[in-house]
Design a protein around this motif. Structure first.
Motif, mmCIF file in Angstrom:
data_model
loop_
_atom_site.group_PDB
_atom_site.id
_atom_site.type_symbol
_atom_site.label_atom_id
_atom_site.label_comp_id
_atom_site.label_asym_id
_atom_site.label_seq_id
_atom_site.Cartn_x
_atom_site.Cartn_y
_atom_site.Cartn_z
ATOM 1 N N PHE A 154 19.002 43.198 -7.400
ATOM 2 C CA PHE A 154 19.940 42.173 -8.065
ATOM 3 C C PHE A 154 19.708 40.599 -7.559
ATOM 4 C CE2 PHE A 154 22.272 45.274 -10.665
ATOM 5 C CZ PHE A 154 22.229 44.623 -11.881
ATOM 6 N N LEU A 155 19.769 40.546 -6.336
ATOM 7 C CA LEU A 155 19.705 39.320 -5.631
ATOM 8 C C LEU A 155 18.239 38.461 -6.031
ATOM 9 C CD1 LEU A 155 21.216 39.704 -2.017
ATOM 10 C CD2 LEU A 155 22.046 38.660 -4.019
ATOM 11 N N LEU A 156 17.320 39.608 -6.078
ATOM 12 C CA LEU A 156 15.844 39.380 -6.488
ATOM 13 C C LEU A 156 15.835 38.647 -7.910
ATOM 14 C CD1 LEU A 156 13.011 39.467 -5.299
ATOM 15 C CD2 LEU A 156 12.831 41.569 -6.478
ATOM 16 N N TYR A 157 16.554 39.400 -8.775
ATOM 17 C CA TYR A 157 16.771 39.497 -10.193
ATOM 18 C C TYR A 157 17.477 37.752 -10.302
ATOM 19 C CZ TYR A 157 18.983 39.951 -14.790
ATOM 20 O OH TYR A 157 19.487 39.982 -15.904
ATOM 21 N N ILE A 208 27.913 40.099 -4.329
ATOM 22 C CA ILE A 208 27.052 40.954 -3.838
ATOM 23 C C ILE A 208 26.759 40.758 -2.284
ATOM 24 C CG2 ILE A 208 24.405 41.778 -3.781
ATOM 25 C CD1 ILE A 208 24.560 41.543 -6.895
ATOM 26 N N VAL A 209 26.736 39.615 -1.626
ATOM 27 C CA VAL A 209 26.379 39.213 -0.469
ATOM 28 C C VAL A 209 27.753 39.652 0.242
ATOM 29 C CG1 VAL A 209 26.417 37.242 1.458
ATOM 30 C CG2 VAL A 209 24.976 37.264 -0.729
ATOM 31 N N PHE A 210 28.964 39.653 -0.180
ATOM 32 C CA PHE A 210 30.063 40.254 0.602
ATOM 33 C C PHE A 210 29.781 41.677 0.462
ATOM 34 C CE2 PHE A 210 32.246 36.029 0.081
ATOM 35 C CZ PHE A 210 33.006 36.253 1.187
ATOM 36 N N GLY A 211 29.410 42.419 -0.449
ATOM 37 C CA GLY A 211 29.289 43.786 -0.595
ATOM 38 C C GLY A 211 28.146 44.056 0.525
ATOM 39 N N ALA A 212 26.970 43.451 0.387
ATOM 40 C CA ALA A 212 25.644 43.847 1.397
ATOM 41 C C ALA A 212 26.684 43.765 3.067
ATOM 42 C CB ALA A 212 24.982 42.877 1.140
ATOM 43 N N ALA A 213 27.402 42.740 3.158
ATOM 44 C CA ALA A 213 28.049 42.616 4.562
ATOM 45 C C ALA A 213 28.817 43.855 4.825
ATOM 46 C CB ALA A 213 28.916 41.007 4.673
ATOM 47 N N VAL A 214 29.799 44.250 3.989
ATOM 48 C CA VAL A 214 30.726 45.218 4.258
ATOM 49 C C VAL A 214 29.720 46.697 4.303
ATOM 50 C CG1 VAL A 214 31.584 45.586 1.919
ATOM 51 C CG2 VAL A 214 33.108 46.161 3.945
ATOM 52 N N LEU A 215 28.869 46.619 3.603
ATOM 53 C CA LEU A 215 28.030 47.730 3.673
ATOM 54 C C LEU A 215 27.204 47.839 4.927
ATOM 55 C CD1 LEU A 215 26.568 47.931 -0.085
ATOM 56 C CD2 LEU A 215 27.625 50.034 0.861
ATOM 57 N N PHE A 241 33.844 42.686 -4.072
ATOM 58 C CA PHE A 241 32.360 42.773 -4.429
ATOM 59 C C PHE A 241 32.433 43.783 -5.826
ATOM 60 C CE2 PHE A 241 29.930 46.986 -4.259
ATOM 61 C CZ PHE A 241 28.922 46.495 -5.265
ATOM 62 N N GLY A 242 33.473 44.673 -5.524
ATOM 63 C CA GLY A 242 33.342 45.726 -7.017
ATOM 64 C C GLY A 242 33.890 45.028 -7.950
ATOM 65 N N HIS A 243 35.060 44.176 -7.887
ATOM 66 C CA HIS A 243 35.680 43.576 -9.171
ATOM 67 C C HIS A 243 34.881 42.568 -9.584
ATOM 68 C CE1 HIS A 243 38.680 41.677 -11.349
ATOM 69 N NE2 HIS A 243 37.946 40.386 -11.302
ATOM 70 N N VAL A 244 33.966 41.899 -8.873
ATOM 71 C CA VAL A 244 33.187 40.879 -9.495
ATOM 72 C C VAL A 244 31.985 41.489 -9.863
ATOM 73 C CG1 VAL A 244 31.510 39.011 -8.432
ATOM 74 C CG2 VAL A 244 33.789 39.079 -7.861
ATOM 75 N N PHE A 245 31.525 42.536 -9.384
ATOM 76 C CA PHE A 245 30.255 43.367 -10.066
ATOM 77 C C PHE A 245 30.514 43.861 -11.322
ATOM 78 C CE2 PHE A 245 26.970 46.516 -9.933
ATOM 79 C CZ PHE A 245 25.885 45.783 -9.759
ATOM 80 N N ILE A 246 31.740 44.726 -11.526
ATOM 81 C CA ILE A 246 31.927 45.357 -12.603
ATOM 82 C C ILE A 246 32.115 44.436 -13.763
ATOM 83 C CG2 ILE A 246 34.329 45.609 -12.372
ATOM 84 C CD1 ILE A 246 31.742 48.103 -14.253
ATOM 85 N N ASN A 247 32.782 43.159 -13.524
ATOM 86 C CA ASN A 247 33.282 42.027 -14.414
ATOM 87 C C ASN A 247 31.673 41.692 -14.919
ATOM 88 O OD1 ASN A 247 35.932 41.165 -15.255
ATOM 89 N ND2 ASN A 247 36.149 41.870 -13.145
ATOM 90 N N ALA A 248 30.922 41.190 -13.868
ATOM 91 C CA ALA A 248 29.721 40.635 -14.348
ATOM 92 C C ALA A 248 28.879 41.565 -15.292
ATOM 93 C CB ALA A 248 28.872 40.692 -12.967
ATOM 94 N N THR A 249 28.752 42.849 -15.565
ATOM 95 C CA THR A 249 28.258 43.761 -16.383
ATOM 96 C C THR A 249 28.486 43.053 -17.864
ATOM 97 O OG1 THR A 249 29.954 45.342 -16.580
ATOM 98 C CG2 THR A 249 28.379 45.748 -14.825
#
Ligand code: HEM
Length: 484
Positions: A154-157, A208-215, A241-249
């Motif tokens: 997704f970051l690439l995209y 996604i950056v926050f998600g990647a950090a915690v992952l 991360f989860g809230h933002v990601f699902i809303n982004a869909t």
């Protein structure tokens, strides 16, 4: 390349369309399979079938991750398709994104069905490490690595979208329309799709950056347990991360409405100041509102909980006020002829708007104290996903294979559409009813007193699944007919 030279379907068809069409097929098949997993879970909660609770949690994890993943994949395909009308996007980047996405899927499926990982799609720290002997640390690591692969894709995209938007609209502020919003001229004003693309790429990249950090922190902790992670910080990062990601869909999929509706109404979806302002509000609110997931965490600073509640009200306004209202205005008196694509797209907007209402209700501290761990929560997000994002995705797919000569709905189209609406509304309302009756969420086994709701919901789920099967088959046949 100028907008005019790439702003036509032929240019898209020759480069981006085949892979977007394939992505939509993939998403449709996964949606269908995950719905079957969902029905199995609901039937087990209703006591209609026997299911080992351990297996229930494998299905719950696969269903959550698979559905969120497919919503993201279909949303990304839609946004890419329509952005390519205005930007010279590189197909190779999309293939890289898709490849990383599929690598992530393989890792996630392997971790669940081979490694036995059942810690839910939210991978809440320290649950992945506390399996009680049900899975090894390696399975949890594979799950997290699967997410990392998808996140990198997704970051690439978004990087590609960001580069092309900046080059074409004089920086990201131009793409967001903020220069125009704050008093600038409307010369070179981006179309609604580009405003949406710019907004989503800003907030979802941050998420996604926050998600990647915690992952990354969770992976190190799984491999070296002496590496300590602050659980509250981890929870904040995961829910952000989860809230933002699902809303982004949904914010990606909505571009199908901006681009397709005008071809039916003859009225272009305009970039007005109100429209740009609403999207600017979304960029801020979609990030600030995540605190409403933490209303039960008493050790959170009080101001964050206040922000969570207040922004929950505010975040509904740009959505309902602008998108739903604009849709009604564009449709009214346009003489639009209803066919399957436009019906599904309209359903998607309505389902999204309606689903936000129980979400706002749950975002109030007083209600949240009672409701947050009940089925009220799957009730609201199934409404704006099943009847929102997924309906938009199927609407876009149906439009890709539409027969332009036929402008009405066939008898089968009407049946399928009605079954999807009826099954979806019944299924989601029962989740809300169950939540209002204090039935907890994520319980593999339900007391007998609770089982009637699950049994009824299973019938509605079956209706949705049958309708979805026809939608997917209809799309696949449409693709085969159209391939040279
Ligand atoms: C026929 C359609 C569907 C059925 C039968 C179904 C069924 C279920 C069930 C039974 C649960 C567990 C509820 C509980 O906590 O007790 C669930 C959770 C969930 N579903 Fe669905 N669902 C369907 C469609 C969807 C769609 C379209 C999406 C998203 C695009 C979705 C996303 C989720 C998510 C994210 C969870 C939460 C998983 C967790 O708690 O970890 N579902 N679903």
């Amino acid at each position: 390349m100028t907008t005019a030279s790439i702003g036509n379907e032929t240019a898209i068809a020759s480069t981006q369309a085949p892979v977007v069409k394939l992505t939509m097929l993939l998403s449709g098949v996964v949606f269908l399979l995950m719905m079957v997993f969902g029905l199995i879970m609901r039937a087990a909660q209703g006591g209609l079938i026997e299911l080992d609770p351990e297996f229930f949690y494998l299905l719950l994890t696969a269903h959550g991750a698979g559905m969120v993943g497919s919503a993201a994949l279909s949303g990304a395909a839609i946004l890419w398709y329509f952005s390519a009308r205005y930007l010279d996007l590189r197909g190779g980047i999309y293939l890289g994104f898709l490849g990383l996405f599929l690598l992530g899927v393989v890792l996630i499926l392997g971790s669940i069905f081979v490694g036995g990982y059942g810690g839910a799609w939210t991978f809440l720290f320290p649950l992945p490490a506390l399996s009680g002997g049900l899975w090894e640390a390696g399975a949890a690591v594979a799950f997290c690595l699967g997410y990392v692969a998808i996140g990198v894709g997704f970051l690439l995209y978004y990087l590609e979208l960001g580069l092309k938007i900046s080059a074409r609209y004089r920086g990201l502020l131009g793409g967001l329309g903020w220069r125009y919003l704050f008093g600038g001229s409307d010369a070179d004003l981006p179309p609604p799709t580009i405003i949406a693309a710019s907004s989503v790429l800003v907030f979802n990249t941050i998420g996604i950056v926050f998600g990647a950090a915690v992952l990354a922190a969770s992976i190190v902790n799984l491999l070296f347990p002496s590496f300590a992670v602050d659980p509250l910080l981890a929870k904040n990062a995961i829910y952000f991360f989860g809230h933002v990601f699902i809303n982004a869909t949904i914010y990606m999929a909505i571009t199908a409405v901006y681009e397709i509706l005008p071809t039916y109404t003859g009225r272009p979806w305009k970039t007005t100041r109100v429209f740009v302002g609403a999207w600017a509000a979304v960029v801020i609110f979609v990030q600030a509102v995540y605190f409403h997931h933490l209303l039960q965490d008493v050790n959170m600073p009080a101001w964050t909980l206040a922000v969570g509640q207040i922004v929950s009200y505010a975040s509904g306004i740009p959505l309902i006020g602008v998108t739903v209202f604009s849709l009604a205005v564009y449709i009214k008196g346009s003489g639009l002829k209803w066919d399957l694509p436009v019906s599904l797209l309209t359903l998607g907007v309505i389902g999204w708007g309606v689903g936000v209402i129980p979400a706002i209700v749950d975002g109030m501290v007083a209600v949240n104290k009672l409701m947050h761990n009940t089925q009220w929560v799957p009730g609201h997000f199934h409404t704006y996903l099943l009847l929102g994002e997924v309906a938009m995705a199927f609407g876009f797919a149906a439009w890709l294979v539409r027969d332009a000569a036929r402008q009405t709905m066939s008898g089968l189209d009407k049946l399928v559409f009605r079954a999807y609406v009826l099954g979806g509304a019944g299924f989601t309302l029962i989740f809300l009813w169950s939540g209002a009756s204090s039935i907890p969420r994520r319980w593999a086994v339900h007391y007998e007193d609770w089982q009637f709701q699950s049994q009824l919901a299973s019938v509605f789920a079956l209706v949705v699944i049958l309708a979805t099967t026809v939608l997917v088959l209809r799309y696949a046949i449409g693709l085969l007919r159209r391939s040279p």
